[in-house]
Design a protein around this motif. Sequence first.
Motif, PDB file in Angstrom:
ATOM      1  N   UNK A 137      77.486  43.381  67.202  1.00  0.00           N
ATOM      2  CA  UNK A 137      77.411  44.570  68.072  1.00  0.00           C
ATOM      3  C   UNK A 137      77.091  45.846  67.295  1.00  0.00           C
ATOM      4  N   UNK A 138      77.627  45.962  66.096  1.00  0.00           N
ATOM      5  CA  UNK A 138      77.331  47.136  65.259  1.00  0.00           C
ATOM      6  C   UNK A 138      75.837  47.181  64.933  1.00  0.00           C
ATOM      7  N   UNK A 139      75.295  46.040  64.570  1.00  0.00           N
ATOM      8  CA  UNK A 139      73.876  45.984  64.195  1.00  0.00           C
ATOM      9  C   UNK A 139      72.989  46.300  65.400  1.00  0.00           C
ATOM     10  N   UNK A 140      73.352  45.706  66.540  1.00  0.00           N
ATOM     11  CA  UNK A 140      72.543  45.940  67.750  1.00  0.00           C
ATOM     12  C   UNK A 140      72.576  47.405  68.172  1.00  0.00           C
ATOM     13  N   UNK A 172      75.759  56.392  60.491  1.00  0.00           N
ATOM     14  CA  UNK A 172      77.065  56.179  59.871  1.00  0.00           C
ATOM     15  C   UNK A 172      78.086  56.296  60.993  1.00  0.00           C
ATOM     16  N   UNK A 173      78.914  55.242  61.211  1.00  0.00           N
ATOM     17  CA  UNK A 173      79.826  55.259  62.356  1.00  0.00           C
ATOM     18  C   UNK A 173      81.179  55.902  62.050  1.00  0.00           C
ATOM     19  N   UNK A 174      81.681  56.624  63.054  1.00  0.00           N
ATOM     20  CA  UNK A 174      83.026  57.215  63.010  1.00  0.00           C
ATOM     21  C   UNK A 174      83.696  56.908  64.349  1.00  0.00           C
ATOM     22  N   UNK A 175      84.896  57.443  64.543  1.00  0.00           N
ATOM     23  CA  UNK A 175      85.600  57.211  65.815  1.00  0.00           C
ATOM     24  C   UNK A 175      85.569  58.410  66.738  1.00  0.00           C
ATOM     25  N   UNK A 176      84.998  59.507  66.280  1.00  0.00           N
ATOM     26  CA  UNK A 176      85.058  60.735  67.074  1.00  0.00           C
ATOM     27  C   UNK A 176      84.019  61.720  66.569  1.00  0.00           C
ATOM     28  N   UNK A 177      83.846  62.783  67.340  1.00  0.00           N
ATOM     29  CA  UNK A 177      82.946  63.854  66.939  1.00  0.00           C
ATOM     30  C   UNK A 177      83.477  64.620  65.736  1.00  0.00           C
ATOM     31  N   UNK A 178      84.792  64.820  65.699  1.00  0.00           N
ATOM     32  CA  UNK A 178      85.383  65.536  64.553  1.00  0.00           C
ATOM     33  C   UNK A 178      85.109  64.775  63.262  1.00  0.00           C
ATOM     34  N   UNK A 190      79.954  56.851  76.845  1.00  0.00           N
ATOM     35  CA  UNK A 190      80.405  57.489  78.085  1.00  0.00           C
ATOM     36  C   UNK A 190      81.929  57.633  78.107  1.00  0.00           C
ATOM     37  N   UNK A 191      82.535  57.754  76.933  1.00  0.00           N
ATOM     38  CA  UNK A 191      83.977  57.959  76.860  1.00  0.00           C
ATOM     39  C   UNK A 191      84.813  56.725  77.151  1.00  0.00           C
ATOM     40  N   UNK A 192      84.177  55.576  77.395  1.00  0.00           N
ATOM     41  CA  UNK A 192      84.969  54.387  77.752  1.00  0.00           C
ATOM     42  C   UNK A 192      85.806  53.914  76.573  1.00  0.00           C
ATOM     43  N   UNK A 193      85.302  54.085  75.359  1.00  0.00           N
ATOM     44  CA  UNK A 193      86.085  53.798  74.156  1.00  0.00           C
ATOM     45  C   UNK A 193      85.734  54.867  73.120  1.00  0.00           C
ATOM     46  N   UNK A 194      86.659  55.133  72.188  1.00  0.00           N
ATOM     47  CA  UNK A 194      86.370  56.159  71.188  1.00  0.00           C
ATOM     48  C   UNK A 194      85.369  55.681  70.140  1.00  0.00           C
ATOM     49  N   UNK A 195      84.262  56.378  70.035  1.00  0.00           N
ATOM     50  CA  UNK A 195      83.283  56.065  68.990  1.00  0.00           C
ATOM     51  C   UNK A 195      82.391  57.283  68.762  1.00  0.00           C
ATOM     52  N   UNK A 196      82.039  57.515  67.515  1.00  0.00           N
ATOM     53  CA  UNK A 196      81.118  58.584  67.155  1.00  0.00           C
ATOM     54  C   UNK A 196      80.289  58.128  65.975  1.00  0.00           C
ATOM     55  N   UNK A 197      79.488  59.034  65.468  1.00  0.00           N
ATOM     56  CA  UNK A 197      78.683  58.680  64.299  1.00  0.00           C
ATOM     57  C   UNK A 197      77.779  59.825  63.911  1.00  0.00           C
ATOM     58  N   UNK A 245      82.435  51.705  63.234  1.00  0.00           N
ATOM     59  CA  UNK A 245      81.624  50.626  63.800  1.00  0.00           C
ATOM     60  C   UNK A 245      82.462  49.509  64.396  1.00  0.00           C
ATOM     61  N   UNK A 246      83.595  49.874  64.982  1.00  0.00           N
ATOM     62  CA  UNK A 246      84.498  48.879  65.590  1.00  0.00           C
ATOM     63  C   UNK A 246      83.733  47.960  66.554  1.00  0.00           C
TER      64      UNK A 246
END
Length: 457
Positions: free
Chosen positions: A98-101, A118-124, A295-302, A328-329
């Motif tokens: 899923x991370x690669x896709x 580069x993946x993070x969990x949030x905008x901060x 869309x806010x369904x799970x926390x992810x940023x990058x 990249x969870x």
Amino acid sequence: MNNSDTHALTTRWQELDSRHHLHPFTDYKNLHQKGSRIIVRAEGVYLWDSDGNRILDGMAGLWCVNIGYGRKELAEVAMEQMRQLPYYNSFFQTSHPPLIELSELLSEITQPHFNRIFFTNSGSEANDTVVRMVRRYWDLHGKPQKQIIISRVNAYHGSTIAAGTLGGMTTMHEQSVVVMPGVEHIEQPYWYGEGGDLDPDEFGIKAARALSERIEQVGSDNVAAFIAEPVQGAGGVIIPPKTYWPEIKRICAEYDILLVADEVICGFGRTGKWFGSDYFELTPDLMPVAKGLSSGYLPIGGVMVGGKLADVLVDKGGEFAHGFTYSGHPVCTAVAAENIRIMQRERIVERVEQEVAPYFRRKWSELADHDLVGEARSLGLLGALELVKDKRTREFFDPALGVGNRCRDICFDNGLVMRAVGDKMVVSPPLVINHEQIDELVEAAARCLDLTQQQLR
Ligand SMILES: *Cc1c(COP(=O)(O)O)cnc(C)c1O
């Protein structure tokens, strides 16, 4: 359950919430007197509270539920991924599908020079990553003295120490004991509030030239990057005059400083283009993303990393000493990828540009006729109203009156989420809002402006 039962439950939840939870950006004393509103479910553009009231969510949560609430596909993808591989890290030379896709999908929907994330969990965390990455880049590039990052007053880049320092919210600076060194703030392109007698185009140039002036002051050899939101969101939907971005672009190129476009709000269709940078024809070197990514369904940023930086980071070698356990969870990346595929399949961004935003703009601008409203501006599905004492002179209310917060409370009590930023009322509805729902939003807003005006008399 009958009404008194549900009401008893609400009261119980409010008590427990007050007793055990510290809310973000909240005056606890004030909240504990009133009690939180308990939101129990949502569908499309609507929320329901624990007393059964339906509320039109004019803010898409916190600017993030672009695709609207209740998309079962996202729940199904999450469940499937949890069964298949709920977690694995990407630190130690491992990766997962899923991370690669998602990485590939992002390189497809962004400008051609963006091929890596580069993946993070949030905008901060994305903006913290930006700080480390631009400094690493200039270091590898043989210009380690290029360290200063220039940002703007009233910008919002998140709430960690680094992101809060990048942001221009003075209350946040005052409350952090340590503010990260090496960050400078210049004026914002806020014509309505700060343009004075200049016309918007003249003011746009003036606000942009603040960047070259500051670069000259601190020395271009010391400046690493300029960071800005294409449209300031949390600062009150500040839409820059059309002269602003071309001039900023020119200045960044002239002085060889990186341009970082914080796309945490403007990304993923909010402006009617995939990214705010596409709307303003910017070619940033870095784009922090989050919010609408899933869309806010799970926390992810990058951070989308342009070729200029990525090539140096990759070719020069050496470890980039940065990352998060959940970068990249698997479940978050799977859901974000499905979110983007749905947006592509349903042509949500194109529909915003061609149908929804033009209709919204027409309706929203009608609110400018209201006595309280000095300006009703919008871009894509971002809107703001300037509540003023005198429309003709652009005179604001005494901040002590708390006019914006009064209006916000009235809205909530009347089934509409509209946020107050000082005396600016802002909206950012889900991108799937339809014409009837836009009518409903604008009619509710007009009614609540009347009620606010009555309360002020
Ligand atoms: C919300 C926001 C952030 C911070 O994102 P979090 O996920 O809350 O950490 C950063 N930049 C902008 C422009 C934002 O609107």
